[in-house]
Design a protein around this motif. Structure first.
Motif, PDB file in Angstrom:
ATOM      1  N   ALA A   8       0.832  -1.200   0.000  1.00  0.00           N
ATOM      2  CA  ALA A   8       0.000   0.000   0.000  1.00  0.00           C
ATOM      3  C   ALA A   8       0.866   1.250   0.000  1.00  0.00           C
ATOM      4  N   VAL A   9       1.967   1.249   0.756  1.00  0.00           N
ATOM      5  CA  VAL A   9       2.863   2.401   0.775  1.00  0.00           C
ATOM      6  C   VAL A   9       3.507   2.576  -0.597  1.00  0.00           C
ATOM      7  N   ASN A  10       3.937   1.489  -1.226  1.00  0.00           N
ATOM      8  CA  ASN A  10       4.541   1.577  -2.547  1.00  0.00           C
ATOM      9  C   ASN A  10       3.546   2.092  -3.582  1.00  0.00           C
ATOM     10  N   LEU A  11       2.301   1.649  -3.507  1.00  0.00           N
ATOM     11  CA  LEU A  11       1.282   2.131  -4.441  1.00  0.00           C
ATOM     12  C   LEU A  11       0.979   3.604  -4.219  1.00  0.00           C
ATOM     13  N   ARG A  12       1.020   4.053  -2.975  1.00  0.00           N
ATOM     14  CA  ARG A  12       0.775   5.472  -2.683  1.00  0.00           C
ATOM     15  C   ARG A  12       1.857   6.347  -3.286  1.00  0.00           C
ATOM     16  N   GLN A  13       3.074   5.818  -3.445  1.00  0.00           N
ATOM     17  CA  GLN A  13       4.159   6.608  -4.016  1.00  0.00           C
ATOM     18  C   GLN A  13       3.981   6.824  -5.513  1.00  0.00           C
ATOM     19  N   LEU A  14       3.099   6.065  -6.158  1.00  0.00           N
ATOM     20  CA  LEU A  14       2.835   6.280  -7.578  1.00  0.00           C
ATOM     21  C   LEU A  14       1.990   7.521  -7.819  1.00  0.00           C
ATOM     22  N   ILE A  15       1.273   7.955  -6.794  1.00  0.00           N
ATOM     23  CA  ILE A  15       0.411   9.130  -6.914  1.00  0.00           C
ATOM     24  C   ILE A  15       1.186  10.333  -6.378  1.00  0.00           C
ATOM     25  N   PRO A  16       1.512  11.308  -7.233  1.00  0.00           N
ATOM     26  CA  PRO A  16       2.389  12.406  -6.819  1.00  0.00           C
ATOM     27  C   PRO A  16       1.919  13.179  -5.599  1.00  0.00           C
ATOM     28  N   LEU A  31       7.642  23.985  -5.123  1.00  0.00           N
ATOM     29  CA  LEU A  31       6.698  25.013  -5.575  1.00  0.00           C
ATOM     30  C   LEU A  31       6.256  24.765  -7.011  1.00  0.00           C
ATOM     31  N   LEU A  32       7.190  24.373  -7.857  1.00  0.00           N
ATOM     32  CA  LEU A  32       6.842  24.057  -9.242  1.00  0.00           C
ATOM     33  C   LEU A  32       5.872  22.877  -9.302  1.00  0.00           C
ATOM     34  N   ARG A  33       6.082  21.913  -8.442  1.00  0.00           N
ATOM     35  CA  ARG A  33       5.179  20.751  -8.381  1.00  0.00           C
ATOM     36  C   ARG A  33       3.758  21.189  -8.009  1.00  0.00           C
ATOM     37  N   TRP A  34       3.623  22.020  -6.975  1.00  0.00           N
ATOM     38  CA  TRP A  34       2.288  22.457  -6.563  1.00  0.00           C
ATOM     39  C   TRP A  34       1.678  23.416  -7.579  1.00  0.00           C
ATOM     40  N   LEU A  35       2.505  24.212  -8.240  1.00  0.00           N
ATOM     41  CA  LEU A  35       1.989  25.077  -9.302  1.00  0.00           C
ATOM     42  C   LEU A  35       1.449  24.237 -10.455  1.00  0.00           C
ATOM     43  N   THR A  36       2.121  23.133 -10.747  1.00  0.00           N
ATOM     44  CA  THR A  36       1.640  22.218 -11.784  1.00  0.00           C
ATOM     45  C   THR A  36       0.280  21.637 -11.401  1.00  0.00           C
ATOM     46  N   PHE A  37       0.139  21.240 -10.133  1.00  0.00           N
ATOM     47  CA  PHE A  37      -1.158  20.720  -9.680  1.00  0.00           C
ATOM     48  C   PHE A  37      -2.239  21.795  -9.743  1.00  0.00           C
ATOM     49  N   VAL A  73      -5.449  12.190 -16.901  1.00  0.00           N
ATOM     50  CA  VAL A  73      -4.678  12.863 -15.854  1.00  0.00           C
ATOM     51  C   VAL A  73      -4.103  11.839 -14.881  1.00  0.00           C
ATOM     52  N   ILE A  74      -4.906  10.884 -14.471  1.00  0.00           N
ATOM     53  CA  ILE A  74      -4.437   9.863 -13.525  1.00  0.00           C
ATOM     54  C   ILE A  74      -3.313   9.041 -14.140  1.00  0.00           C
ATOM     55  N   LEU A  75      -3.505   8.597 -15.378  1.00  0.00           N
ATOM     56  CA  LEU A  75      -2.448   7.832 -16.046  1.00  0.00           C
ATOM     57  C   LEU A  75      -1.183   8.663 -16.215  1.00  0.00           C
ATOM     58  N   GLY A  76      -1.346   9.925 -16.576  1.00  0.00           N
ATOM     59  CA  GLY A  76      -0.190  10.804 -16.751  1.00  0.00           C
ATOM     60  C   GLY A  76       0.554  11.060 -15.457  1.00  0.00           C
ATOM     61  N   LEU A  77      -0.181  11.256 -14.351  1.00  0.00           N
ATOM     62  CA  LEU A  77       0.475  11.484 -13.069  1.00  0.00           C
ATOM     63  C   LEU A  77       1.225  10.250 -12.587  1.00  0.00           C
ATOM     64  N   VAL A  83       8.610   8.029 -13.730  1.00  0.00           N
ATOM     65  CA  VAL A  83       9.799   8.588 -14.362  1.00  0.00           C
ATOM     66  C   VAL A  83      10.618   9.396 -13.356  1.00  0.00           C
ATOM     67  N   VAL A  84       9.959  10.156 -12.503  1.00  0.00           N
ATOM     68  CA  VAL A  84      10.668  10.968 -11.510  1.00  0.00           C
ATOM     69  C   VAL A  84      11.445  10.082 -10.540  1.00  0.00           C
ATOM     70  N   ASN A  85      10.907   8.939 -10.181  1.00  0.00           N
ATOM     71  CA  ASN A  85      11.572   8.057  -9.227  1.00  0.00           C
ATOM     72  C   ASN A  85      12.539   7.080  -9.889  1.00  0.00           C
ATOM     73  N   PHE A  86      12.657   7.138 -11.190  1.00  0.00           N
ATOM     74  CA  PHE A  86      13.552   6.261 -11.933  1.00  0.00           C
ATOM     75  C   PHE A  86      14.911   6.953 -12.045  1.00  0.00           C
ATOM     76  N   PRO A  87      16.018   6.225 -12.015  1.00  0.00           N
ATOM     77  CA  PRO A  87      17.334   6.869 -12.144  1.00  0.00           C
ATOM     78  C   PRO A  87      17.474   7.606 -13.484  1.00  0.00           C
ATOM     79  N   LEU A  88      18.000   8.824 -13.430  1.00  0.00           N
ATOM     80  CA  LEU A  88      18.093   9.673 -14.615  1.00  0.00           C
ATOM     81  C   LEU A  88      18.945   9.043 -15.705  1.00  0.00           C
ATOM     82  N   ARG A  89      20.024   8.380 -15.349  1.00  0.00           N
ATOM     83  CA  ARG A  89      20.878   7.739 -16.354  1.00  0.00           C
ATOM     84  C   ARG A  89      20.099   6.689 -17.150  1.00  0.00           C
TER      85      ARG A  89
END
Length: 151
Positions: A8-16, A31-37, A73-77, A83-89
């Motif tokens: 349940a904790v891992n699934l909650r991390q999928l929702i920004p 701030l950019l994150r909340w402005l996006t929301f 929106v849900i699928l995009g979030l 992607v945000v939690n995936f290593p950038l490399r």
């Protein structure tokens, strides 16, 4: 096997909105994150107010376009949070493959019978009830390719 609470904790991390790792971000990023929301919410309100009468007249359901947008929106979030939690490399390594793949999908829209024409332009592929515009999907990967080339 993972305990239910950990899943349940891992699934909650999928929702920004519920992702607690954002607390470690710099203040500008938060701030950019909340402005996006905020912009997302304003866009949904505008879509609802503008499309309710036409959706009610066309489909008998005034919420038709709004429901479709909420699903997107849900699928995009969820995809964004992955992607945000995936290593950038890793993301940069696969970005060039996605550019090639999506360019191929863009060219597939030109095949008669596959591409869907909307408002005089054949830019869509119908996947069941959901139209897909490949040119929108390629944009983030083009940005990543630019970052990779100029970085």
């Amino acid at each position: 096997m993972l305990p239910i609470r950990q899943v349940a904790v891992n699934l909650r991390q999928l929702i920004p909105v519920f992702n607690s790792s954002a607390q470690d971000w710099a203040i500008d990023a938060r701030l950019l994150r909340w402005l996006t929301f905020l912009w997302l919410f304003i866009g949904l309100v505008v879509l609802f107010s503008a499309s309710y009468p036409s959706a009610d007249a066309e489909f008998g359901d005034g919420m038709y376009y709004f429901k479709r947008q909420i699903i997107s929106v849900i699928l995009g979030l969820v995809a964004f949070n992955l992607v945000v939690n995936f290593p950038l490399r890793s993301v940069l390594e696969i970005a060039d493959w996605f550019v090639i793949l999506l360019l191929g999908v863009i060219f597939i829209t030109l095949i008669p019978g596959v591409g869907t024409t909307t408002n005089g332009a054949t830019r869509w592929i119908a996947l069941g009830p959901f139209p897909l515009q490949p040119s929108e999907l390629i944009k983030p990967f083009l940005v990543l390719q630019g970052a990779r080339i100029f970085g």
